[in-house]
Design a protein around this motif. Structure first.
Motif, short mmCIF file in Angstrom:
data_model
loop_
_atom_site.label_atom_id
_atom_site.label_comp_id
_atom_site.label_asym_id
_atom_site.label_seq_id
_atom_site.Cartn_x
_atom_site.Cartn_y
_atom_site.Cartn_z
N PRO A 110 20.00 26.74 -15.21
CA PRO A 110 18.90 27.09 -14.31
C PRO A 110 18.04 28.20 -14.92
CG PRO A 110 20.97 26.92 -13.11
CD PRO A 110 21.32 26.84 -14.55
N GLY A 111 16.71 28.03 -14.81
CA GLY A 111 15.81 29.06 -15.30
C GLY A 111 15.56 28.99 -16.79
N GLN A 112 16.19 28.00 -17.50
CA GLN A 112 16.00 27.88 -18.94
C GLN A 112 15.49 26.48 -19.26
OE1 GLN A 112 19.62 28.98 -20.86
NE2 GLN A 112 19.61 31.06 -20.07
N GLY A 113 14.35 26.13 -18.70
CA GLY A 113 13.82 24.78 -18.85
C GLY A 113 13.40 24.45 -20.26
N GLY A 114 13.01 25.47 -21.07
CA GLY A 114 12.63 25.23 -22.45
C GLY A 114 11.44 24.30 -22.55
N ALA A 115 11.66 23.15 -23.18
CA ALA A 115 10.56 22.21 -23.41
C ALA A 115 10.01 21.67 -22.09
CB ALA A 115 11.05 21.06 -24.29
N ALA A 116 10.82 21.59 -21.07
CA ALA A 116 10.34 21.12 -19.77
C ALA A 116 9.28 22.06 -19.21
CB ALA A 116 11.51 21.00 -18.79
N ASP A 117 9.48 23.37 -19.38
CA ASP A 117 8.48 24.33 -18.93
C ASP A 117 7.19 24.19 -19.73
OD1 ASP A 117 10.21 25.34 -17.06
OD2 ASP A 117 10.93 26.97 -18.34
N VAL A 118 7.34 23.96 -21.03
CA VAL A 118 6.16 23.76 -21.87
C VAL A 118 5.39 22.54 -21.42
CG1 VAL A 118 5.37 23.24 -24.22
CG2 VAL A 118 7.19 24.92 -23.86
N ARG A 119 6.13 21.45 -21.11
CA ARG A 119 5.49 20.22 -20.64
C ARG A 119 4.74 20.45 -19.33
NH1 ARG A 119 5.89 14.57 -20.34
NH2 ARG A 119 5.72 13.79 -18.21
N ARG A 120 5.38 21.17 -18.41
CA ARG A 120 4.75 21.41 -17.12
C ARG A 120 3.48 22.25 -17.29
NH1 ARG A 120 8.93 22.63 -14.76
NH2 ARG A 120 8.95 24.88 -15.11
N ASP A 121 3.55 23.28 -18.13
CA ASP A 121 2.38 24.12 -18.35
C ASP A 121 1.26 23.32 -19.02
OD1 ASP A 121 3.78 26.21 -17.30
OD2 ASP A 121 4.32 27.11 -19.22
N GLU A 122 1.62 22.47 -19.97
CA GLU A 122 0.60 21.68 -20.66
C GLU A 122 -0.03 20.67 -19.70
OE1 GLU A 122 0.13 19.43 -24.95
OE2 GLU A 122 2.08 19.43 -23.96
N ARG A 123 0.79 20.08 -18.84
CA ARG A 123 0.30 19.11 -17.85
C ARG A 123 -0.71 19.79 -16.90
NH1 ARG A 123 2.41 15.94 -13.32
NH2 ARG A 123 2.10 13.73 -13.77
N THR A 124 -0.37 21.00 -16.48
CA THR A 124 -1.25 21.77 -15.61
C THR A 124 -2.59 22.05 -16.30
OG1 THR A 124 0.64 22.83 -14.52
CG2 THR A 124 -1.51 23.92 -14.32
N ARG A 125 -2.52 22.46 -17.57
CA ARG A 125 -3.73 22.79 -18.31
C ARG A 125 -4.63 21.57 -18.47
NH1 ARG A 125 -4.93 23.14 -23.88
NH2 ARG A 125 -2.82 22.42 -24.36
N VAL A 126 -4.04 20.42 -18.77
CA VAL A 126 -4.83 19.20 -18.97
C VAL A 126 -5.49 18.77 -17.67
CG1 VAL A 126 -4.68 16.73 -19.52
CG2 VAL A 126 -3.50 18.40 -20.95
N ILE A 127 -4.74 18.80 -16.57
CA ILE A 127 -5.29 18.37 -15.28
C ILE A 127 -6.40 19.31 -14.82
CG2 ILE A 127 -4.76 18.06 -12.83
CD1 ILE A 127 -2.00 17.02 -13.71
N GLU A 128 -6.23 20.62 -15.05
CA GLU A 128 -7.27 21.57 -14.68
C GLU A 128 -8.56 21.30 -15.46
OE1 GLU A 128 -5.52 25.35 -15.33
OE2 GLU A 128 -4.54 25.45 -13.36
N ALA A 129 -8.41 20.98 -16.74
CA ALA A 129 -9.58 20.67 -17.55
C ALA A 129 -10.26 19.40 -17.07
CB ALA A 129 -9.18 20.53 -19.02
N LEU A 130 -9.47 18.40 -16.68
CA LEU A 130 -10.03 17.15 -16.19
C LEU A 130 -10.74 17.36 -14.85
CD1 LEU A 130 -7.08 14.78 -17.13
CD2 LEU A 130 -9.40 14.66 -18.07
#
Length: 377
Positions: free
Chosen positions: A310-330
């Motif tokens: 718990p709290g150590q998502g690693g690549a999952a956190d990176v994916r979530r942040d990247e997904r957020t950034r892409v959707i905000e840009a769209l």
């Protein structure tokens, strides 16, 4: 070759690019500037050691062989060594052994006398070796020199004299020889394409230039190249942090030559005195630093999920942040792919791939109102 007295570099010289066969007495306007040898190190320990070794070799009459990948600055180092040496008042003559046609290579290097062959100049011609007499002869890409010509060069180096075509007697020469190649000469020797005895003649002192990806001074190089291109000192605010991060993380297969081309392009197209992601060439826009490039599939096996604390998502956190950034840009561009790709610093094709990787529906798949209210997972 005769040893010449050791001399210190001139304190007030301005080193610049001079056409082959021209002494270093004047600099042409707008000529590309060759840096002082001490500036080539730029704070990198590997380069610093190499420069110091080169400075100790250059006035000892020892032939120097510069090795390194394409674009690492072998010609720049050769010119800097010449300008540091006691021969700096004489000519620095460069010959690209890969670009001279084999039929003309002998006359280009060794010259010819009047009437040596049909079509010869009336007064004959001094070859590159004679033009470099008293100075430095730089043989670039010596690994590509025709095998037959290697035999004649070996005699020049051993006898310190050159026999022009059609001449009755040899002409003595005194040159500092610097050679360069990106090839493995020992492999060429094993393949029968390079003379072993010539190798030991040209490799008196070997300097191996590090690739740009191995250097620790990449940030200083970026800033200095920007300053050279713009003609004035550069502040950190003139380059977007995301751009600098990308430039420092990029592997640079073309080394310094590629970096210079990228900086020159970016400085030409930037707006308001600041380089942003959209000002980078396409190959840099498509490149993603390792932290952003790691994207996991949306549905992971249960066993893989159980291994993550718990709290150590690693690549999952990176994916979530990247997904957020892409959707905000769209959303900010009303799902205009061209506008969103520019904002994200990537090309349209890369953004389409990213949408598939992140399981984000495309505007063609759903009605516009659905996208406007699209929630970030």
């Amino acid at each position: 070759m005769p040893t010449t007295p050791v001399a210190q570099p001139l304190p007030d010289r301005d080193v610049c690019s001079i056409p082959a066969g021209t002494a270093h007495s004047t600099c042409a306007p707008h000529a590309p500037r060759y840096r002082d040898i001490d500036q080539l190190a730029a704070g990198d320990d590997l380069m610093g050691d190499l420069v110091e070794r080169g400075k100790r070799l250059i006035d000892r009459g020892i032939p120097v062989l510069i090795l390194g990948e394409t674009g690492t600055g072998k010609e720049y180092l050769s010119r800097a060594l010449h300008d540091y040496s006691a021969r700096r008042r004489a000519n620095w003559i460069a010959v690209n052994c890969a670009s001279i046609p084999e039929s003309l290579a002998e006359s280009e290097l060794f010259g010819y006398c009047k009437g040596a062959f049909s079509g010869a100049l009336p007064g004959g011609m001094k070859g590159k070796v004679q033009q470099a007499d008293g100075g430095t002869l730089f043989l670039d890409e010596i690994g590509d020199m025709p095998f037959a010509l290697q035999t004649r060069l070996l005699r020049v180096l051993s006898e310190r004299e050159v026999m022009p075509l059609g001449a009755q007697r040899p002409v003595p020469v005194d040159v500092q020889l610097i050679c360069a190649t990106h090839q493995d000469l020992k492999t060429l020797i094993a393949d029968g394409r390079f003379r072993e005895d010539l190798y030991y003649r040209v490799a008196g002192g070997v300097l191996r230039l590090p690739a740009l990806r191995e250097r620790s001074d990449r940030r200083a190089l970026v800033m200095q190249m920007m300053a050279d291109e713009l003609g004035h000192p550069v502040q950190d605010s003139m380059i977007e942090p995301a751009v600098l991060q990308r430039l420092l993380a990029y592997p640079w297969p073309g080394n310094l030559r590629q970096l210079h081309a990228v900086i020159r392009y970016s400085c030409a197209v930037m707006n308001e005195g600041r380089i942003t992601l959209r000002d980078l060439p396409e190959e840099l826009m498509q490149f993603q630093p390792a932290g952003l490039a790691q994207v996991l599939p949306l549905h992971r096996p249960a066993s893989r999920m159980a291994l993550e604390a718990p709290g150590q998502g690693g690549a999952a956190d990176v994916r979530r942040d990247e997904r957020t950034r892409v959707i905000e840009a769209l959303n900010g561009s009303r799902w205009n792919i061209s506008a969103a790709s520019r904002q994200l610093g990537m090309c349209r094709a890369s953004l389409y791939r990213k949408l598939r990787q992140l399981d984000i529906p495309h505007v063609r798949d759903q009605a516009m109102p659905a996208h406007a209210a699209y929630a970030v997972a």
